[in-house]
Design a protein around this motif. Structure first.
Motif, PDB file in Angstrom:
ATOM      1  N   GLU A   2       0.841  -1.196   0.000  1.00 59.99           N
ATOM      2  CA  GLU A   2       0.000   0.000   0.000  1.00 59.99           C
ATOM      3  C   GLU A   2       0.872   1.240   0.000  1.00 59.99           C
ATOM      4  O   GLU A   2       2.005   1.226   0.441  1.00 59.99           O
ATOM      5  CB  GLU A   2      -0.882   0.013   1.249  1.00 59.99           C
ATOM      6  N   SER A   3       0.315   2.337  -0.424  1.00 65.18           N
ATOM      7  CA  SER A   3       0.997   3.621  -0.358  1.00 65.18           C
ATOM      8  C   SER A   3       0.323   4.457   0.712  1.00 65.18           C
ATOM      9  O   SER A   3      -0.883   4.632   0.702  1.00 65.18           O
ATOM     10  CB  SER A   3       0.926   4.343  -1.695  1.00 65.18           C
ATOM     11  N   VAL A   4       1.119   4.951   1.631  1.00 67.52           N
ATOM     12  CA  VAL A   4       0.598   5.829   2.660  1.00 67.52           C
ATOM     13  C   VAL A   4       0.894   7.255   2.262  1.00 67.52           C
ATOM     14  O   VAL A   4       2.020   7.604   1.981  1.00 67.52           O
ATOM     15  CB  VAL A   4       1.259   5.519   4.022  1.00 67.52           C
ATOM     16  N   GLY A   5      -0.111   8.096   2.237  1.00 67.45           N
ATOM     17  CA  GLY A   5       0.140   9.512   2.022  1.00 67.45           C
ATOM     18  C   GLY A   5       0.525   9.845   0.611  1.00 67.45           C
ATOM     19  O   GLY A   5       1.596  10.401   0.362  1.00 67.45           O
ATOM     20  N   LEU A   6      -0.369   9.546  -0.356  1.00 65.16           N
ATOM     21  CA  LEU A   6      -0.040   9.810  -1.744  1.00 65.16           C
ATOM     22  C   LEU A   6       0.099  11.294  -2.027  1.00 65.16           C
ATOM     23  O   LEU A   6       0.876  11.697  -2.880  1.00 65.16           O
ATOM     24  CB  LEU A   6      -1.109   9.203  -2.642  1.00 65.16           C
ATOM     25  N   LEU A   8       0.475  13.897   0.402  1.00 66.95           N
ATOM     26  CA  LEU A   8       0.793  14.606   1.630  1.00 66.95           C
ATOM     27  C   LEU A   8       1.883  15.628   1.391  1.00 66.95           C
ATOM     28  O   LEU A   8       2.675  15.520   0.456  1.00 66.95           O
ATOM     29  CB  LEU A   8       1.276  13.604   2.672  1.00 66.95           C
ATOM     30  N   GLN A  38       4.866   6.118  10.147  1.00 64.97           N
ATOM     31  CA  GLN A  38       4.190   5.041   9.423  1.00 64.97           C
ATOM     32  C   GLN A  38       4.881   4.764   8.104  1.00 64.97           C
ATOM     33  O   GLN A  38       4.943   5.627   7.229  1.00 64.97           O
ATOM     34  CB  GLN A  38       2.708   5.369   9.188  1.00 64.97           C
ATOM     35  N   GLY A  41       2.557   0.087   4.178  1.00 68.68           N
ATOM     36  CA  GLY A  41       2.125  -1.270   4.479  1.00 68.68           C
ATOM     37  C   GLY A  41       2.189  -1.649   5.946  1.00 68.68           C
ATOM     38  O   GLY A  41       1.929  -2.801   6.303  1.00 68.68           O
ATOM     39  N   LYS A  42       2.511  -0.686   6.806  1.00 69.26           N
ATOM     40  CA  LYS A  42       2.623  -0.979   8.235  1.00 69.26           C
ATOM     41  C   LYS A  42       1.712  -0.062   9.045  1.00 69.26           C
ATOM     42  O   LYS A  42       1.250   0.966   8.548  1.00 69.26           O
ATOM     43  CB  LYS A  42       4.068  -0.810   8.704  1.00 69.26           C
ATOM     44  N   GLY A  43       1.488  -0.435  10.285  1.00 72.04           N
ATOM     45  CA  GLY A  43       0.732   0.413  11.180  1.00 72.04           C
ATOM     46  C   GLY A  43       1.608   1.519  11.746  1.00 72.04           C
ATOM     47  O   GLY A  43       2.838   1.465  11.667  1.00 72.04           O
ATOM     48  N   PRO A  44       0.995   2.555  12.313  1.00 72.01           N
ATOM     49  CA  PRO A  44       1.769   3.634  12.941  1.00 72.01           C
ATOM     50  C   PRO A  44       2.651   3.103  14.068  1.00 72.01           C
ATOM     51  O   PRO A  44       2.223   2.278  14.867  1.00 72.01           O
ATOM     52  CB  PRO A  44       0.688   4.577  13.473  1.00 72.01           C
TER      53      PRO A  44
END
Lengths: 111, 114
Positions: A2-6, A8, A38, A41-44
């Motif tokens: 997954e991509s976090v913060g595309l 941001l 974060q 693909g991982k949790g905070p």
């Protein structure tokens, strides 16, 4: 993965430099503040926290500053390393157990 | 020691299906939280348990969302009749006590509703 913060805000720093990530919080009643990291693909992951009776707290290579007057929180990372690349979230807790997260900032470290 | 674990890590559901997401908190942690994280955004609070008691469910977006923690340990988040807008990462966190104890997060379950 997954991509976090595309979309941001992004802070780009050179390896070895210091990084400063800023956060404005919303609730003047908040008395507990936390920074999370974060990776995709991982949790905070908990980094450091501070309570409202303090202005500054230091950890290993990280410092959190709290300015209650202007409702501002900052995270300083010393000697930034490639492994620090991630999205960073501030979170506040206004006298409740739940956390309210900010928008997040992507930190990119280049050699 | 073992951290918070969640299963499944990925779930694909057809619109209208029911799903169940599981969270195993850190052993001995009294408080358990569920958050929803949409792509590109920060986590948003859904619900909170202290032992088996659900003390706050103000963040649940609709009555299709239901959470339980019957024995004060493992928790399940159930979503009935899934909709496309339910697609997100669902994060579970636990803390030793309550009232400002550090929350430790699991890896999340990525739900995709087709």
């Amino acid at each position: 993965g997954e991509s976090v913060g595309l979309h941001l805000p992004t802070l780009s720093v050179q390896e070895g430099d210091n990084s400063i990530i800023n956060c404005a919080y919303s609730n003047s009643a908040s008395d507990y503040f936390i920074w999370y990291k974060q990776e995709s693909g991982k949790g905070p992951q908990f980094i450091i926290d501070i309570r409202s009776n303090m202005d500054k707290r230091q950890g290993q290579r990280v410092t959190v500053l709290l300015n209650k007057t202007v409702k501002h929180l900052s995270l300083q990372i010393a000697a930034t390393q490639p492994g620090d690349s991630a999205v960073y979230f501030c979170a506040e807790s206004p006298h409740t157990d739940k956390l309210i997260f900010g928008t997040g900032t992507r930190l990119q470290v280049f050699p | 020691g073992a951290g918070v674990s969640q299963s499944p890590r990925y779930k694909v559901a057809k619109r209208g299906q029911d799903v169940a997401l599981r969270c195993d908190p850190i052993s001995g942690h009294v408080s358990l939280f569920w958050y929803q994280q949409a792509l590109g955004q920060g986590p948003e609070f859904l619900t909170y348990f202290q032992n088996e008691a659900q003390l706050d469910k103000s963040g649940l977006p609709s009555d299709r969302f239901f959470a339980e923690r019957p024995e004060g340990s493992v928790s399940t988040l159930k979503i009935q009749r899934t909709q496309q807008e339910d697609s997100a990462v669902y994060l579970c966190a636990s803390s030793l006590g309550g009232g400002g104890d550090t929350q430790y997060f699991g890896p999340g379950t990525r739900l995709t509703v087709l």
